[in-house]
Design a protein around this motif. Structure first.
Motif, PDB file in Angstrom:
ATOM      1  N   GLY A  57      51.775  16.382 -59.529  1.00 42.08           N
ATOM      2  CA  GLY A  57      51.919  17.781 -59.153  1.00 42.08           C
ATOM      3  C   GLY A  57      51.058  18.650 -60.039  1.00 42.08           C
ATOM      4  O   GLY A  57      50.151  18.159 -60.725  1.00 42.08           O
ATOM      5  N   THR A  58      51.362  19.928 -60.035  1.00 42.21           N
ATOM      6  CA  THR A  58      50.564  20.896 -60.783  1.00 42.21           C
ATOM      7  C   THR A  58      51.347  21.382 -61.996  1.00 42.21           C
ATOM      8  O   THR A  58      52.493  21.819 -61.868  1.00 42.21           O
ATOM      9  N   ALA A  59      50.714  21.298 -63.152  1.00 39.82           N
ATOM     10  CA  ALA A  59      51.319  21.768 -64.398  1.00 39.82           C
ATOM     11  C   ALA A  59      50.688  23.098 -64.797  1.00 39.82           C
ATOM     12  O   ALA A  59      49.510  23.343 -64.540  1.00 39.82           O
ATOM     13  N   SER A  60      51.493  23.940 -65.436  1.00 38.27           N
ATOM     14  CA  SER A  60      50.961  25.241 -65.860  1.00 38.27           C
ATOM     15  C   SER A  60      50.189  25.137 -67.168  1.00 38.27           C
ATOM     16  O   SER A  60      49.431  26.040 -67.498  1.00 38.27           O
ATOM     17  N   THR A  61      50.417  24.064 -67.921  1.00 40.55           N
ATOM     18  CA  THR A  61      49.678  23.857 -69.165  1.00 40.55           C
ATOM     19  C   THR A  61      49.186  22.418 -69.219  1.00 40.55           C
ATOM     20  O   THR A  61      49.784  21.520 -68.616  1.00 40.55           O
ATOM     21  N   SER A  62      48.136  22.188 -69.953  1.00 42.42           N
ATOM     22  CA  SER A  62      47.632  20.828 -70.124  1.00 42.42           C
ATOM     23  C   SER A  62      48.339  20.183 -71.316  1.00 42.42           C
ATOM     24  O   SER A  62      49.143  20.815 -72.000  1.00 42.42           O
ATOM     25  N   GLY A  63      48.036  18.913 -71.555  1.00 42.70           N
ATOM     26  CA  GLY A  63      48.638  18.205 -72.689  1.00 42.70           C
ATOM     27  C   GLY A  63      49.933  17.525 -72.310  1.00 42.70           C
ATOM     28  O   GLY A  63      50.168  17.194 -71.149  1.00 42.70           O
ATOM     29  N   ASN A  64      50.800  17.326 -73.338  1.00 44.75           N
ATOM     30  CA  ASN A  64      52.084  16.687 -73.103  1.00 44.75           C
ATOM     31  C   ASN A  64      52.847  17.455 -72.042  1.00 44.75           C
ATOM     32  O   ASN A  64      53.009  18.660 -72.125  1.00 44.75           O
ATOM     33  N   CYS A  65      53.332  16.752 -71.026  1.00 41.18           N
ATOM     34  CA  CYS A  65      53.905  17.494 -69.897  1.00 41.18           C
ATOM     35  C   CYS A  65      55.340  17.104 -69.571  1.00 41.18           C
ATOM     36  O   CYS A  65      56.190  17.968 -69.446  1.00 41.18           O
ATOM     37  N   ILE A  66      55.613  15.793 -69.431  1.00 40.94           N
ATOM     38  CA  ILE A  66      56.910  15.386 -68.900  1.00 40.94           C
ATOM     39  C   ILE A  66      57.688  14.545 -69.908  1.00 40.94           C
ATOM     40  O   ILE A  66      57.185  13.547 -70.431  1.00 40.94           O
ATOM     41  N   ASN A  67      58.924  14.964 -70.173  1.00 45.20           N
ATOM     42  CA  ASN A  67      59.900  14.160 -70.882  1.00 45.20           C
ATOM     43  C   ASN A  67      60.951  13.708 -69.871  1.00 45.20           C
ATOM     44  O   ASN A  67      61.172  14.396 -68.868  1.00 45.20           O
ATOM     45  N   ILE A  68      61.597  12.582 -70.129  1.00 46.50           N
ATOM     46  CA  ILE A  68      62.609  12.066 -69.201  1.00 46.50           C
ATOM     47  C   ILE A  68      63.937  11.899 -69.924  1.00 46.50           C
ATOM     48  O   ILE A  68      63.996  11.374 -71.033  1.00 46.50           O
ATOM     49  N   GLN A  69      64.989  12.338 -69.237  1.00 45.75           N
ATOM     50  CA  GLN A  69      66.349  12.199 -69.743  1.00 45.75           C
ATOM     51  C   GLN A  69      67.169  11.486 -68.679  1.00 45.75           C
ATOM     52  O   GLN A  69      67.016  11.772 -67.477  1.00 45.75           O
ATOM     53  N   LEU A  70      68.031  10.558 -69.076  1.00 45.14           N
ATOM     54  CA  LEU A  70      68.915   9.885 -68.127  1.00 45.14           C
ATOM     55  C   LEU A  70      70.280  10.561 -68.146  1.00 45.14           C
ATOM     56  O   LEU A  70      70.844  10.794 -69.230  1.00 45.14           O
ATOM     57  N   GLY A  71      70.802  10.855 -66.967  1.00 44.47           N
ATOM     58  CA  GLY A  71      72.108  11.494 -66.868  1.00 44.47           C
ATOM     59  C   GLY A  71      72.186  12.723 -67.746  1.00 44.47           C
ATOM     60  O   GLY A  71      71.268  13.546 -67.773  1.00 44.47           O
ATOM     61  N   TRP A 102      63.126  10.906 -73.757  1.00 43.56           N
ATOM     62  CA  TRP A 102      61.872  10.179 -73.946  1.00 43.56           C
ATOM     63  C   TRP A 102      60.753  11.189 -73.771  1.00 43.56           C
ATOM     64  O   TRP A 102      60.570  11.737 -72.665  1.00 43.56           O
ATOM     65  N   THR A 103      60.023  11.458 -74.829  1.00 47.05           N
ATOM     66  CA  THR A 103      58.963  12.459 -74.749  1.00 47.05           C
ATOM     67  C   THR A 103      57.651  11.800 -74.333  1.00 47.05           C
ATOM     68  O   THR A 103      57.533  10.574 -74.312  1.00 47.05           O
ATOM     69  N   HIS A 104      56.668  12.626 -73.995  1.00 44.99           N
ATOM     70  CA  HIS A 104      55.322  12.160 -73.686  1.00 44.99           C
ATOM     71  C   HIS A 104      55.309  11.059 -72.625  1.00 44.99           C
ATOM     72  O   HIS A 104      54.586  10.072 -72.737  1.00 44.99           O
ATOM     73  N   CYS A 105      56.153  11.218 -71.601  1.00 40.21           N
ATOM     74  CA  CYS A 105      56.150  10.235 -70.515  1.00 40.21           C
ATOM     75  C   CYS A 105      54.977  10.441 -69.579  1.00 40.21           C
ATOM     76  O   CYS A 105      54.573   9.524 -68.865  1.00 40.21           O
ATOM     77  N   ALA A 106      54.455  11.655 -69.538  1.00 49.04           N
ATOM     78  CA  ALA A 106      53.276  11.955 -68.730  1.00 49.04           C
ATOM     79  C   ALA A 106      52.567  13.148 -69.336  1.00 49.04           C
ATOM     80  O   ALA A 106      53.198  14.044 -69.899  1.00 49.04           O
ATOM     81  N   GLY A 107      51.272  13.127 -69.227  1.00 48.32           N
ATOM     82  CA  GLY A 107      50.486  14.264 -69.688  1.00 48.32           C
ATOM     83  C   GLY A 107      49.790  14.918 -68.513  1.00 48.32           C
ATOM     84  O   GLY A 107      49.836  14.431 -67.384  1.00 48.32           O
ATOM     85  N   ALA A 108      49.139  16.035 -68.809  1.00 51.79           N
ATOM     86  CA  ALA A 108      48.404  16.752 -67.766  1.00 51.79           C
ATOM     87  C   ALA A 108      46.957  16.913 -68.209  1.00 51.79           C
ATOM     88  O   ALA A 108      46.682  17.312 -69.339  1.00 51.79           O
ATOM     89  N   VAL A 109      46.068  16.552 -67.313  1.00 53.32           N
ATOM     90  CA  VAL A 109      44.641  16.821 -67.509  1.00 53.32           C
ATOM     91  C   VAL A 109      44.344  18.102 -66.764  1.00 53.32           C
ATOM     92  O   VAL A 109      44.424  18.135 -65.537  1.00 53.32           O
ATOM     93  N   GLY A 110      44.032  19.154 -67.521  1.00 52.45           N
ATOM     94  CA  GLY A 110      43.945  20.455 -66.864  1.00 52.45           C
ATOM     95  C   GLY A 110      45.310  20.803 -66.307  1.00 52.45           C
ATOM     96  O   GLY A 110      46.297  20.820 -67.039  1.00 52.45           O
ATOM     97  N   ASN A 111      45.379  20.995 -65.009  1.00 50.33           N
ATOM     98  CA  ASN A 111      46.663  21.329 -64.383  1.00 50.33           C
ATOM     99  C   ASN A 111      47.257  20.162 -63.604  1.00 50.33           C
ATOM    100  O   ASN A 111      48.250  20.338 -62.904  1.00 50.33           O
TER     101      ASN A 111
END
Lengths: 178, 47
Positions: A57-71, A102-111
């Motif tokens: 999808g589209t991120a508003s900022t580049s760099g570290n983007c998605i962290n994941i949490q269970l429940g 869990w941090t840094h599960c996905a990053g963003a290149v540009g948006n």
């Protein structure tokens, strides 16, 4: 009979054929506009032990983007992102040690953000584990692996945007056939 | 980026928490925590 996934037009799909399908789409979730987190419920069950989560999808900022949490668990996340820079500097790590997600599960290149994560045993009464297949930002690329020190049975997860928001795209959850 | 700059870029009424298909704005407490975390993350990219 031809071997899946090469089916013939009009062919009867036998249980043998269908039972050999390895990856099943469990749930899709469209992401809204300018969201800071997306909770996906009803994704994990006894039907599968291991799952794949994909999102672009589209991120508003580049760099570290998605962290994941269970429940609703907000402690006990352990993992390491191993990454290197496109300039050729390798051997760098980011560690989650008893983190809130869990941090840094996905990053963003540009948006552009790409997430591809495997979650192991989330619905079992034992620790859950994660591996991510792609972390990319404008300067670095890497992969991540780790576990959650909790024996909770989870039915869902939350994508937490590390900074800014995400917009659009579809979260897809697949179950690996047992 | 400062906290004020972050808040100016992401006003509280323009950011949403999504649960499945349902979206809502953040409470004041949620927003302050989210801003603090976001500013930290944006100021600490991978080297």
């Amino acid at each position: 009979m031809t071997t899946p996934p090469d089916f013939s037009s009009g062919q009867v799909l036998t249980s043998l054929a269908m039972n050999s399908v390895g990856l099943w789409l469990v749930k899709t979730q469209t992401v809204g506009t300018a969201v800071s987190s997306v909770a996906v419920t009803g994704a994990f069950s006894t039907d599968y032990e291991h799952y794949k989560i994909q999102y672009s999808g589209t991120a508003s900022t580049s760099g570290n983007c998605i962290n994941i949490q269970l429940g609703a668990v907000t402690t006990g996340y352990y993992a390491v992102l191993q990454y290197g820079s496109y300039a050729g500097v390798g051997g760098s790590v980011v560690a989650d040690s008893n983190a809130a997600s869990w941090t840094h599960c996905a990053g963003a290149v540009g948006n552009q953000v790409i997430l591809d994560a495997d979650i192991y045993n989330p619905f079992k009464t034992q620790i859950s584990s994660i591996s991510t297949n792609i972390y990319t930002d404008s300067n670095n690329a890497g992969k991540k692996a780790g576990y959650l020190n909790s024996a909770t049975q989870f039915t869902g997860f939350t994508l937490l945007v590390a900074s800014g928001t995400i917009t659009g795209g579809t979260i897809r959850v697949y179950g690996y056939r047992n | 980026m400062t906290i004020d700059e972050y808040k100016a870029e992401y006003p509280q009424d323009a950011v949403f928490i999504q649960v499945d298909d349902i979206e809502r704005t953040m409470t004041d407490e949620e927003y302050e925590a989210w801003v603090e975390q976001g500013v930290y993350n944006i100021n600490h990219p991978l080297p």
